[in-house]
Design an enzyme around this catalytic site. Structure first.
Site, PDB file in Angstrom:
ATOM      1  N   HIS A 278     -14.982  -6.894   9.879  1.00 16.99           N
ATOM      2  CA  HIS A 278     -14.799  -6.957  11.499  1.00 16.99           C
ATOM      3  C   HIS A 278     -14.600  -5.947  12.227  1.00 16.99           C
ATOM      4  CE1 HIS A 278     -10.415  -7.912  11.185  1.00 16.99           C
ATOM      5  NE2 HIS A 278     -10.642  -7.217  12.557  1.00 16.99           N
ATOM      6  N   ASP A 308     -13.779 -10.005   4.334  1.00 17.60           N
ATOM      7  CA  ASP A 308     -13.567  -8.968   5.674  1.00 17.60           C
ATOM      8  C   ASP A 308     -13.076  -7.887   5.018  1.00 17.60           C
ATOM      9  OD1 ASP A 308     -13.159  -8.489   8.125  1.00 17.60           O
ATOM     10  OD2 ASP A 308     -11.638  -9.506   8.714  1.00 17.60           O
ATOM     11  N   GLY A 376      -6.198  -3.229  16.558  1.00 18.06           N
ATOM     12  CA  GLY A 376      -6.488  -1.850  16.249  1.00 18.06           C
ATOM     13  C   GLY A 376      -6.037  -1.534  15.024  1.00 18.06           C
ATOM     14  N   ASN A 377      -4.987  -2.144  14.497  1.00 17.54           N
ATOM     15  CA  ASN A 377      -4.394  -1.748  13.234  1.00 17.54           C
ATOM     16  C   ASN A 377      -5.460  -2.603  12.047  1.00 17.54           C
ATOM     17  OD1 ASN A 377      -1.156  -1.990  14.423  1.00 17.54           O
ATOM     18  ND2 ASN A 377      -1.835  -0.681  12.591  1.00 17.54           N
ATOM     19  N   SER A 378      -6.225  -3.259  12.426  1.00 21.00           N
ATOM     20  CA  SER A 378      -6.942  -4.133  11.410  1.00 21.00           C
ATOM     21  C   SER A 378      -7.987  -2.903  10.646  1.00 21.00           C
ATOM     22  CB  SER A 378      -8.295  -4.825  12.067  1.00 21.00           C
ATOM     23  OG  SER A 378      -7.596  -6.056  12.890  1.00 21.00           O
TER      24      SER A 378
END
Length: 422
Positions: A278, A308, A376-378
């Protein structure tokens, strides 16, 4: 709130013009054979999302007629450019066809508030009507009666099938439907359009790919997408491995820009970066910003929306990479998260916590932790005290914009297996 739109109201979006209308040619449509779904007990629950009618403004769609002989009185020209029909009639028609052939459906049209059954749906179905023809006759129009009507209609529906487990459209197909009514009834114009839609829905159920998608209950549909030309040149771990000092970890953590946002990623070899699907989206390329501010372009060479995860290859030799540990961590063990929360200016932000639990949802494992992560950590790494990556940040439970200490990470073993990395 739902829009309860019937065909009689649909006429408000159609311009009636001329004294002698030109009738539309209504194409007969073959009713394809539909077999009942044999494995309905394990099939994916389906929810009908919406149907959208999109025609060119002023497009001629047929004629309106009057009298016992149904003499054309004027043209029916499309006036609106787009109409989103989300009414009980269309939803019920679709559900009736599915249930008739043992397909599982969810969604209660009588629910006044949120319908909890929709959480069970794995497949969302929506349709786009780009072709609509109709001739509507009002036999008693001479007596001022425009309620009783009959007629004929044809429509073509472009269907999109969305899988919640894959978080993407997994199938598209077009079907047609037509119907003719020989006797007038109250709101008969509704009936011909709904019955034409009903046939288009049945013909969707006959589509072999649609049936295959629905049959795989509790499973993702999409396989890992690998771009063979780039993937074949992978080199694993030629650079130096990362040590156990948190001070050096940020040098192997990057900010990933694709689409309109950003996420995080981390180096697993001299030129390979892991992140979330994502984060990379459906982009072919992504901008990679290193800790020192240098930006390079990377190619997305493999991705899997269900798990993901995505793999990006850069044309550069990264000095260090993270070692990985495939065993699941012990509950209570110390972990760190590194990434670029909220804004790229916060790159290399590190937080510390513990492993709270190992969870499973839709047959997929997740590491739960109270380590602080934000949007934003994703795609960033979860690192153990030995400097080994054990997970990838993927989601957080948030209430009113506030994190609740319930954060989730993809086990690194699952990510590597999904992307076919040894």
């Amino acid at each position: 709130m739902k829009n309860y739109i019937k065909f009689s109201l649909l006429l408000a979006f159609i311009t009636l013009s001329g004294c002698m209308g030109t009738s539309a040619i209504i194409k007969p449509v073959e009713d394809l054979k539909v077999d009942s779904l044999k494995n309905s007990e394990t099939s994916k629950p389906i929810q009908f999302q919406k149907i959208v009618i999109k025609l060119k403004r002023g497009e001629h769609i047929g004629a309106w007629k009057a009298g016992f002989l149904c003499v054309p009185n004027g043209d029916l020209n499309w006036k609106g450019g787009k109409l989103n029909i989300d009414s009980d009639e269309f939803t019920e028609t679709f559900k009736e066809e599915l249930e008739k052939y043992s397909f599982k459906t969810v969604g209660d049209t009588n629910a006044l508030f949120e319908d909890p059954s929709t959480w069970k749906s794995e497949i969302l179905v929506a349709g786009l009507v780009k072709e609509l023809k109709a001739n509507i006759c009002y036999p008693m129009a001479g007596f001022g009666n425009f309620n009783n009507s009959k007629g004929e209609a044809f429509l073509k529906v472009d269907w999109q099938i969305y899988s919640k487990l894959d978080r993407s459209v997994v199938h598209t197909v077009s079907t047609e439907g037509s119907f003719t009514s020989t006797s007038a009834s109250d709101n008969g114009g509704d009936t011909v359009v709904l019955n034409a839609f009903s046939q288009a829905a049945r013909n969707l159920l006959a589509d072999s790919k649609f049936r295959e998608v629905v049959s795989r209950g509790g499973q993702s549909v999409k396989e890992t997408e690998i771009k063979k030309g780039d993937y074949s040149s992978i080199s694993i771990k030629k650079s130096k491995p990362m040590g156990n000092s948190p001070k050096e970890w940020s040098s192997a953590v990057v900010t990933v820009f694709a689409g309109g946002g950003h996420g995080s990623g981390f180096v697993i070899s001299d030129n390979l970066i892991l992140t979330n699907h994502h984060v990379a989206g459906n982009a072919n390329s992504a901008t990679i910003k290193l800790e020192n501010g240098i930006e390079i372009i990377g190619k997305v060479i493999a991705s899997n929306s269900a798990r993901d995860v995505a793999l990006i290859k850069v044309d550069a030799s990264m000095p260090k990479y993270f070692k990985t540990k495939k065993e699941l961590p012990a509950v209570g063990s110390e972990v760190y998260a590194v990434g670029s929360p909220l804004d790229e200016s916060f790159s290399s932000t590190m937080s510390k916590g513990i492993v709270s639990a190992i969870r499973e949802e839709n047959k997929l494992k997740f590491i739960q932790s109270d380590v602080n992560i934000r949007p934003g950590n994703s795609g960033g790494p979860m690192v153990n005290k030995d400097g080994e990556v054990i997970g990838i940040a993927v989601s957080a439970f948030v209430v009113n914009g506030q994190g609740q200490g319930l954060n989730f990470f993809i086990p690194i073993a699952d990510a590597l297996k999904t992307l076919k990395i040894e």
